[in-house]
Design a protein around this motif. Structure first.
Motif, PDB file in Angstrom:
ATOM      1  N   GLY A  88      -4.699 -10.827 -12.541  1.00 39.51           N
ATOM      2  CA  GLY A  88      -5.388 -10.998 -11.200  1.00 39.51           C
ATOM      3  C   GLY A  88      -4.490 -10.538  -9.912  1.00 39.51           C
ATOM      4  O   GLY A  88      -3.522  -9.873  -9.919  1.00 39.51           O
ATOM      5  N   SER A  89      -5.071 -10.850  -8.950  1.00 41.65           N
ATOM      6  CA  SER A  89      -4.569  -9.932  -7.799  1.00 41.65           C
ATOM      7  C   SER A  89      -3.804 -10.834  -6.549  1.00 41.65           C
ATOM      8  O   SER A  89      -4.332 -11.970  -6.377  1.00 41.65           O
ATOM      9  CB  SER A  89      -5.722  -9.337  -7.073  1.00 41.65           C
ATOM     10  OG  SER A  89      -5.025  -8.018  -6.357  1.00 41.65           O
ATOM     11  N   LEU A  90      -2.503 -10.468  -6.481  1.00 44.09           N
ATOM     12  CA  LEU A  90      -1.920 -11.231  -5.121  1.00 44.09           C
ATOM     13  C   LEU A  90      -1.116 -12.522  -5.426  1.00 44.09           C
ATOM     14  O   LEU A  90      -1.651 -13.307  -5.099  1.00 44.09           O
ATOM     15  CB  LEU A  90      -2.982 -11.572  -3.847  1.00 44.09           C
ATOM     16  CG  LEU A  90      -2.322 -11.417  -2.679  1.00 44.09           C
ATOM     17  CD1 LEU A  90      -3.422 -11.273  -1.565  1.00 44.09           C
ATOM     18  CD2 LEU A  90      -1.108 -12.260  -2.095  1.00 44.09           C
ATOM     19  N   VAL A  99       4.116  -1.358 -15.065  1.00 46.98           N
ATOM     20  CA  VAL A  99       3.440  -2.538 -14.114  1.00 46.98           C
ATOM     21  C   VAL A  99       2.263  -1.676 -13.383  1.00 46.98           C
ATOM     22  O   VAL A  99       2.334  -0.244 -13.460  1.00 46.98           O
ATOM     23  CB  VAL A  99       4.523  -2.830 -13.223  1.00 46.98           C
ATOM     24  CG1 VAL A  99       5.180  -3.670 -13.970  1.00 46.98           C
ATOM     25  CG2 VAL A  99       5.275  -1.852 -12.284  1.00 46.98           C
ATOM     26  N   GLU A 100       1.102  -2.207 -13.047  1.00 48.16           N
ATOM     27  CA  GLU A 100       0.032  -1.602 -12.649  1.00 48.16           C
ATOM     28  C   GLU A 100      -0.339  -2.049 -11.208  1.00 48.16           C
ATOM     29  O   GLU A 100      -1.530  -2.281 -10.920  1.00 48.16           O
ATOM     30  CB  GLU A 100      -1.088  -1.791 -13.587  1.00 48.16           C
ATOM     31  CG  GLU A 100      -2.195  -0.759 -13.511  1.00 48.16           C
ATOM     32  CD  GLU A 100      -3.188  -1.124 -14.629  1.00 48.16           C
ATOM     33  OE1 GLU A 100      -2.847  -0.488 -15.742  1.00 48.16           O
ATOM     34  OE2 GLU A 100      -3.986  -1.934 -14.782  1.00 48.16           O
ATOM     35  N   PRO A 101       0.429  -2.001 -10.199  1.00 48.63           N
ATOM     36  CA  PRO A 101       0.121  -2.563  -9.080  1.00 48.63           C
ATOM     37  C   PRO A 101      -0.911  -1.515  -8.106  1.00 48.63           C
ATOM     38  O   PRO A 101      -0.700  -0.288  -8.283  1.00 48.63           O
ATOM     39  CB  PRO A 101       1.514  -2.551  -8.250  1.00 48.63           C
ATOM     40  CG  PRO A 101       2.213  -1.542  -8.825  1.00 48.63           C
ATOM     41  CD  PRO A 101       1.742  -1.317 -10.131  1.00 48.63           C
ATOM     42  N   VAL A 139     -14.301  -4.757   4.009  1.00 51.30           N
ATOM     43  CA  VAL A 139     -15.148  -5.964   3.587  1.00 51.30           C
ATOM     44  C   VAL A 139     -14.393  -7.000   3.323  1.00 51.30           C
ATOM     45  O   VAL A 139     -14.779  -8.219   3.085  1.00 51.30           O
ATOM     46  CB  VAL A 139     -15.797  -5.345   2.407  1.00 51.30           C
ATOM     47  CG1 VAL A 139     -15.212  -5.122   1.188  1.00 51.30           C
ATOM     48  CG2 VAL A 139     -17.141  -6.118   2.166  1.00 51.30           C
ATOM     49  N   ARG A 140     -13.014  -6.957   3.288  1.00 53.51           N
ATOM     50  CA  ARG A 140     -12.250  -8.210   2.590  1.00 53.51           C
ATOM     51  C   ARG A 140     -12.217  -9.632   3.282  1.00 53.51           C
ATOM     52  O   ARG A 140     -12.497 -10.578   2.644  1.00 53.51           O
ATOM     53  CB  ARG A 140     -10.718  -7.454   2.600  1.00 53.51           C
ATOM     54  CG  ARG A 140     -10.317  -6.401   1.794  1.00 53.51           C
ATOM     55  CD  ARG A 140      -9.024  -6.322   1.597  1.00 53.51           C
ATOM     56  NE  ARG A 140      -8.372  -7.268   0.600  1.00 53.51           N
ATOM     57  CZ  ARG A 140      -7.474  -8.261   0.907  1.00 53.51           C
ATOM     58  NH1 ARG A 140      -7.328  -8.619   2.188  1.00 53.51           N
ATOM     59  NH2 ARG A 140      -7.138  -9.130   0.078  1.00 53.51           N
ATOM     60  N   PRO A 141     -12.378  -9.423   4.952  1.00 54.33           N
ATOM     61  CA  PRO A 141     -12.471 -10.699   5.399  1.00 54.33           C
ATOM     62  C   PRO A 141     -13.908 -11.380   4.863  1.00 54.33           C
ATOM     63  O   PRO A 141     -14.180 -12.678   4.523  1.00 54.33           O
ATOM     64  CB  PRO A 141     -12.541 -10.599   6.665  1.00 54.33           C
ATOM     65  CG  PRO A 141     -11.609  -9.298   6.549  1.00 54.33           C
ATOM     66  CD  PRO A 141     -12.098  -8.558   5.558  1.00 54.33           C
ATOM     67  N   ALA A 164      -5.022  -0.914   1.424  1.00 50.92           N
ATOM     68  CA  ALA A 164      -5.365  -1.226   0.103  1.00 50.92           C
ATOM     69  C   ALA A 164      -6.778  -1.902   0.274  1.00 50.92           C
ATOM     70  O   ALA A 164      -6.908  -2.897   0.851  1.00 50.92           O
ATOM     71  CB  ALA A 164      -4.558  -2.134  -0.785  1.00 50.92           C
ATOM     72  N   TYR A 165      -7.978  -1.388  -0.826  1.00 52.41           N
ATOM     73  CA  TYR A 165      -9.158  -2.026  -0.617  1.00 52.41           C
ATOM     74  C   TYR A 165      -9.694  -2.195   0.653  1.00 52.41           C
ATOM     75  O   TYR A 165     -10.604  -3.016   1.079  1.00 52.41           O
ATOM     76  CB  TYR A 165      -9.100  -3.431  -1.452  1.00 52.41           C
ATOM     77  CG  TYR A 165      -8.179  -3.514  -2.593  1.00 52.41           C
ATOM     78  CD1 TYR A 165      -8.962  -2.901  -3.768  1.00 52.41           C
ATOM     79  CD2 TYR A 165      -7.143  -4.266  -2.820  1.00 52.41           C
ATOM     80  CE1 TYR A 165      -8.341  -2.996  -5.042  1.00 52.41           C
ATOM     81  CE2 TYR A 165      -6.505  -4.253  -4.028  1.00 52.41           C
ATOM     82  CZ  TYR A 165      -7.099  -3.534  -5.191  1.00 52.41           C
ATOM     83  OH  TYR A 165      -6.432  -3.605  -6.250  1.00 52.41           O
ATOM     84  N   GLY A 166      -9.345  -1.288   1.457  1.00 50.44           N
ATOM     85  CA  GLY A 166     -10.176  -0.773   2.801  1.00 50.44           C
ATOM     86  C   GLY A 166     -11.049   0.144   2.585  1.00 50.44           C
ATOM     87  O   GLY A 166     -12.310  -0.029   2.286  1.00 50.44           O
TER      88      GLY A 166
HETATM   89  N1  LLP Z   1      -4.945  -3.187 -12.977  1.00 53.42           N
HETATM   90  C1  LLP Z   1      -6.426  -3.515 -13.088  1.00 53.42           C
HETATM   91  C2  LLP Z   1      -6.959  -3.508 -14.517  1.00 53.42           C
HETATM   92  C3  LLP Z   1      -7.101  -4.093 -12.074  1.00 53.42           C
HETATM   93  O1  LLP Z   1      -8.252  -4.492 -12.308  1.00 53.42           O
HETATM   94  C4  LLP Z   1      -6.652  -4.338 -10.754  1.00 53.42           C
HETATM   95  C5  LLP Z   1      -7.126  -4.907  -9.795  1.00 53.42           C
HETATM   96  C6  LLP Z   1      -5.121  -3.859 -10.639  1.00 53.42           C
HETATM   97  C7  LLP Z   1      -4.445  -3.329 -11.712  1.00 53.42           C
HETATM   98  C8  LLP Z   1      -4.343  -3.892  -9.304  1.00 53.42           C
HETATM   99  O2  LLP Z   1      -4.266  -4.877  -8.720  1.00 53.42           O
HETATM  100  P1  LLP Z   1      -3.528  -5.133  -7.267  1.00 53.42           P
HETATM  101  O3  LLP Z   1      -2.162  -5.132  -7.961  1.00 53.42           O
HETATM  102  O4  LLP Z   1      -3.838  -4.503  -6.244  1.00 53.42           O
HETATM  103  O5  LLP Z   1      -3.667  -6.748  -7.219  1.00 53.42           O
HETATM  104  N2  LLP Z   1     -10.474  -5.984  -4.059  1.00 53.42           N
HETATM  105  C9  LLP Z   1      -9.610  -7.267  -3.971  1.00 53.42           C
HETATM  106  C10 LLP Z   1      -8.664  -7.053  -4.915  1.00 53.42           C
HETATM  107  C11 LLP Z   1      -9.354  -6.673  -6.417  1.00 53.42           C
HETATM  108  C12 LLP Z   1      -8.506  -6.228  -7.292  1.00 53.42           C
HETATM  109  C13 LLP Z   1      -9.317  -5.753  -8.646  1.00 53.42           C
HETATM  110  N3  LLP Z   1      -8.363  -5.259  -9.587  1.00 53.42           N
HETATM  111  C14 LLP Z   1      -9.020  -7.353  -2.661  1.00 53.42           C
HETATM  112  O6  LLP Z   1      -9.353  -6.657  -1.766  1.00 53.42           O
HETATM  113  O7  LLP Z   1      -8.245  -8.163  -2.545  1.00 53.42           O
END
Ligand code: LLP
Length: 422
Positions: free
Chosen positions: A196-198, A277-279, A316-318, A378-380
């Motif tokens: 999951g994220s954050l 790691v996959e950030p 769209v995040r907010p 990110a996600y913008g």
């Molecule tokens: N790997 C996979 C398989 C994922 O599905 C994601 C995010 C990531 C890595 C990277 O996650 P991060 O490090 O960015 O948290 N749109 C949402 C976030 C959705 C993330 C979906 N998957 C937002 O704006 O908070």
């Protein structure tokens, strides 16, 4: 200096430019990225572990502009792709098939085939897709995404593991996975997860990483011997409350613990492959600010509404997750001091949910002010849309020498009509 710009001032975010000048030159809404900050984030992540197999797999769903991807590549990151479009962006940035992992979810046979023909390692996240991939590419390699049963995230919509999500193969199905590998003569080249994220505290991530390593230990020795990649997923959080000095994720602590975990495990098992790691967010969020303009201010009832060109088509995040983004205010020269008061900052989309911030206490905003939405890298842009037939914004990169480079032009009306047929 402006009414509120100490954060971007402190990091020389706009280089040799001022935000008002950029807004003037390129128009608003405008995404502005800072190359130095992007590089700094890449380096912090690379520095998490000195283990020879350790690597950073940037999840480009956060931001897939090839200009940014090229910087990430120079910094030694590899990338993922979730779709043919992301793969295309990765390729445009110069990533080779060995530097791209295809992390799929519910893909068509054609999509899987496309990635495999290009020589990418493909991760599948169900028995059904494993069976499909095996029938398309018998004797080939595959990666399987597991669901460690631990989920985490800033909002229910971004928790991607645990029982209540669509992702991954649960570890109790390991025998079925092994049977399918055997049936199609597939080599298990990798295992991955993403919980999951954050996250702002390392414990959940490290616990989930430990669960994935325990799962690897359950693999038959011959299978473990062929494993090339163990990918722990992303989720690394960033402090969105910039003006409240929110504490950062302790990367030194996370790094030390992650490094110990993987080094010990590799020593114990003889594993020679990569640990990734996959950030996404951690790489791209803080290098981006979204600039917009205040076009109208009014009071409806007790509320002061500040009307901007930053609709949820742009960010769209907010609206989608009630996410918090901090703001800066770049007023026209000569403006006088302003009192702070609660204001609701909205966009120009025809929906009442088009809200960037509700009752946010900020110095009073006025028509003509330029607004900077922080941590929008990110996600913008990637989650933007053409809703209300609005054109997607331009993107500018503030390069290391402080100069600005347009890296995506604003869409025009022809772009909106491009796919129409009579
Ligand atoms: N790997 C996979 C398989 C994922 O599905 C994601 C995010 C990531 C890595 C990277 O996650 P991060 O490090 O960015 O948290 N749109 C949402 C976030 C959705 C993330 C979906 N998957 C937002 O704006 O908070």
């Amino acid at each position: 200096s402006h009414i509120r710009s100490s954060y971007t001032d402190a990091c020389s975010f706009y280089g040799r430019h001022t935000p008002r000048e950029l807004a003037e030159t390129y128009g608003t809404p405008l995404y502005v990225y800072n190359e130095n900050i992007l590089r700094q984030r890449c380096r912090e992540l690379k520095g998490l572990s000195a283990h020879p197999g350790f690597g950073v797999n940037y999840s480009v769903k956060a931001n897939a502009n090839p200009a940014l991807l090229k910087v990430a590549r120079q910094e030694g990151l590899v990338v993922d792709a979730m779709s043919p479009g992301e793969l295309h962006m990765d390729e445009l940035a110069g990533f080779t098939p060995k530097e791209i992992l295809y992390i799929s979810n519910n893909n068509s046979a054609a999509e899987l085939q496309n990635a495999m023909v290009k020589g990418l390692l493909v991760s599948v996240d169900s028995l059904s897709q494993l069976d499909l991939l095996g029938s398309l590419n018998p004797g080939g390699k595959v990666m399987v995404r597991f669901n460690p049963g631990i989920g985490a995230g800033h909002h229910a919509k971004v928790i991607t593991a645990g029982k209540a999500t669509k992702f991954g193969v649960t570890p109790d199905k390991l025998d079925d996975v092994l049977a399918l590998l055997k049936r199609h003569n597939l080599t298990l080249a990798g295992i991955n997860q993403h919980i999951g994220s954050l996250f702002m505290e390392p414990d959940g991530y490290l616990n989930a990483a430990t669960v994935l390593l325990h799962l690897a230990e359950r693999l038959p020795a011959a299978t473990l011997a062929t494993l090339e990649v163990i990918d722990f997923g992303g989720g690394f959080g960033i402090p969105y409350h910039k003006y409240d000095n929110e504490t950062r994720l302790d990367m030194a602590d996370l790094g030390a613990r992650l490094h110990a975990l993987i080094s010990d495990w590799a020593a114990q098992t003889g594993y020679q492959g990569r640990f990734l790691v996959e950030p996404g967010r951690y790489v791209a969020a803080e290098c981006g600010v979204l600039l917009g303009r205040v076009h109208a201010v009014k009071n409806n009832g007790d509320r002061r509404y500040v009307g901007t060109d930053l609709g949820f088509n742009v960010l769209v995040r907010p609206a989608m997750y009630d996410s918090f983004h901090d703001f800066e205010i770049y007023e026209a020269p000569g403006a006088c001091a302003r009192d702070a008061l609660p204001q609701t900052i909205v966009g120009n989309i025809c929906e009442s949910g088009d809200i960037l911030a509700k009752d946010r206490t900020l110095p009073a905003l006025h028509e003509g002010d330029v607004l900077g939405v922080l941590d929008a890298g990110a996600y913008g842009f990637t989650m933007g849309s053409n809703y209300n037939m609005r054109r997607r914004p331009a993107e500018v990169l503030i390069q290391s020498d402080g100069t600005a480079r347009l890296i995506r032009r604003r869409e025009n009306l022809e772009d909106l009509a491009r796919c129409l047929l009579d």
